[in-house]
Design a protein around this motif. Structure first.
Motif, PDB file in Angstrom:
ATOM      1  N   LYS A  72     -24.242  22.469  -9.806  1.00  0.00           N
ATOM      2  CA  LYS A  72     -25.828  22.129  -9.617  1.00  0.00           C
ATOM      3  C   LYS A  72     -25.204  22.378  -8.139  1.00  0.00           C
ATOM      4  CE  LYS A  72     -24.478  17.102  -9.723  1.00  0.00           C
ATOM      5  NZ  LYS A  72     -24.852  16.071 -10.161  1.00  0.00           N
ATOM      6  N   LYS A  73     -23.874  22.660  -7.923  1.00  0.00           N
ATOM      7  CA  LYS A  73     -24.338  22.710  -6.148  1.00  0.00           C
ATOM      8  C   LYS A  73     -24.548  23.803  -6.128  1.00  0.00           C
ATOM      9  CE  LYS A  73     -21.397  19.223  -4.816  1.00  0.00           C
ATOM     10  NZ  LYS A  73     -20.252  18.552  -4.199  1.00  0.00           N
ATOM     11  N   GLU A  74     -24.528  25.240  -7.084  1.00  0.00           N
ATOM     12  CA  GLU A  74     -25.499  26.407  -6.784  1.00  0.00           C
ATOM     13  C   GLU A  74     -26.984  26.785  -6.449  1.00  0.00           C
ATOM     14  OE1 GLU A  74     -23.738  28.618  -9.649  1.00  0.00           O
ATOM     15  OE2 GLU A  74     -21.347  28.016  -9.328  1.00  0.00           O
ATOM     16  N   ILE A  75     -27.528  25.435  -7.093  1.00  0.00           N
ATOM     17  CA  ILE A  75     -29.052  25.591  -7.127  1.00  0.00           C
ATOM     18  C   ILE A  75     -29.723  25.192  -5.987  1.00  0.00           C
ATOM     19  CG2 ILE A  75     -31.075  24.506  -8.730  1.00  0.00           C
ATOM     20  CD1 ILE A  75     -28.583  24.564 -10.821  1.00  0.00           C
ATOM     21  N   ASN A  76     -30.225  25.937  -5.183  1.00  0.00           N
ATOM     22  CA  ASN A  76     -30.906  25.728  -4.445  1.00  0.00           C
ATOM     23  C   ASN A  76     -32.734  25.123  -4.713  1.00  0.00           C
ATOM     24  OD1 ASN A  76     -29.162  25.094  -2.765  1.00  0.00           O
ATOM     25  ND2 ASN A  76     -29.209  27.484  -2.698  1.00  0.00           N
ATOM     26  N   ILE A  77     -33.916  25.009  -3.829  1.00  0.00           N
ATOM     27  CA  ILE A  77     -34.929  24.764  -3.908  1.00  0.00           C
ATOM     28  C   ILE A  77     -35.509  26.385  -4.197  1.00  0.00           C
ATOM     29  CG2 ILE A  77     -37.462  24.373  -2.810  1.00  0.00           C
ATOM     30  CD1 ILE A  77     -36.000  21.528  -1.608  1.00  0.00           C
ATOM     31  N   GLY A  78     -36.524  27.007  -5.026  1.00  0.00           N
ATOM     32  CA  GLY A  78     -37.534  27.628  -5.408  1.00  0.00           C
ATOM     33  C   GLY A  78     -36.149  28.727  -6.188  1.00  0.00           C
ATOM     34  N   ASP A  79     -35.399  28.167  -6.697  1.00  0.00           N
ATOM     35  CA  ASP A  79     -34.255  28.811  -7.495  1.00  0.00           C
ATOM     36  C   ASP A  79     -34.781  28.934  -9.208  1.00  0.00           C
ATOM     37  OD1 ASP A  79     -32.528  29.813  -5.587  1.00  0.00           O
ATOM     38  OD2 ASP A  79     -30.866  28.534  -6.368  1.00  0.00           O
ATOM     39  N   THR A  80     -35.197  29.820  -9.803  1.00  0.00           N
ATOM     40  CA  THR A  80     -35.071  30.086 -11.478  1.00  0.00           C
ATOM     41  C   THR A  80     -33.752  29.478 -12.331  1.00  0.00           C
ATOM     42  OG1 THR A  80     -37.424  30.741 -10.998  1.00  0.00           O
ATOM     43  CG2 THR A  80     -36.593  30.171 -12.989  1.00  0.00           C
ATOM     44  N   ILE A  81     -34.082  28.262 -12.952  1.00  0.00           N
ATOM     45  CA  ILE A  81     -32.796  28.545 -14.020  1.00  0.00           C
ATOM     46  C   ILE A  81     -32.766  28.824 -15.453  1.00  0.00           C
ATOM     47  CG2 ILE A  81     -30.829  26.894 -12.195  1.00  0.00           C
ATOM     48  CD1 ILE A  81     -31.858  24.855 -13.854  1.00  0.00           C
ATOM     49  N   ILE A  82     -32.353  29.444 -16.088  1.00  0.00           N
ATOM     50  CA  ILE A  82     -32.986  29.539 -17.407  1.00  0.00           C
ATOM     51  C   ILE A  82     -31.653  29.633 -18.468  1.00  0.00           C
ATOM     52  CG2 ILE A  82     -33.934  30.718 -18.975  1.00  0.00           C
ATOM     53  CD1 ILE A  82     -35.127  32.158 -16.123  1.00  0.00           C
ATOM     54  N   LYS A  83     -31.766  28.662 -19.472  1.00  0.00           N
ATOM     55  CA  LYS A  83     -31.027  27.781 -20.158  1.00  0.00           C
ATOM     56  C   LYS A  83     -31.721  28.560 -21.369  1.00  0.00           C
ATOM     57  CE  LYS A  83     -27.611  26.837 -23.618  1.00  0.00           C
ATOM     58  NZ  LYS A  83     -28.329  27.218 -24.581  1.00  0.00           N
TER      59      LYS A  83
END
Length: 108
Positions: A72-83
């Protein structure tokens, strides 16, 4: 004090879960979201708010497992996360890079 017995049962159950069964739980999770509120802003184990990249509808992605929480520390506003369901990878798409984490379970 009333929570102590329930927490004990929870930890016993979690410690007894096999690698195979935990992997099955991980494989059933899914999320596809463009992040507007990063997961570090929530007290939950992992929760983020954003919008679906296809429909543009507002939504939340959340998970109680510790795997997503590791990143979660790698995730910023504007990133897209996909699982994706039935896949054992968790991807963070940034403007110029894709970070992919692969699930690995080590049985004692």
């Amino acid at each position: 004090m009333k929570l102590l017995p329930y927490l004990s049962i929870f930890f016993i159950f979690n410690s007894c879960m096999s690698c195979k069964s935990y992997t099955e739980i991980i494989s059933q999770e899914k999320c596809s979201i463009v992040v507007e509120i990063p997961p570090t802003k929530y007290p939950d184990l992992f929760k983020t708010k954003g919008y679906d990249p296809v429909t543009k509808k507002s939504k939340f992605c959340e998970s109680d497992n510790r795997w997503w929480n590791l990143y979660k520390k790698e995730i910023n506003i504007g990133d897209t996360i996909i699982k994706e369901k039935k896949k054992l990878t968790f991807s963070i798409h940034k403007k110029d890079t894709i970070i992919t984490h692969e699930w690995k379970c080590y049985e004692d």
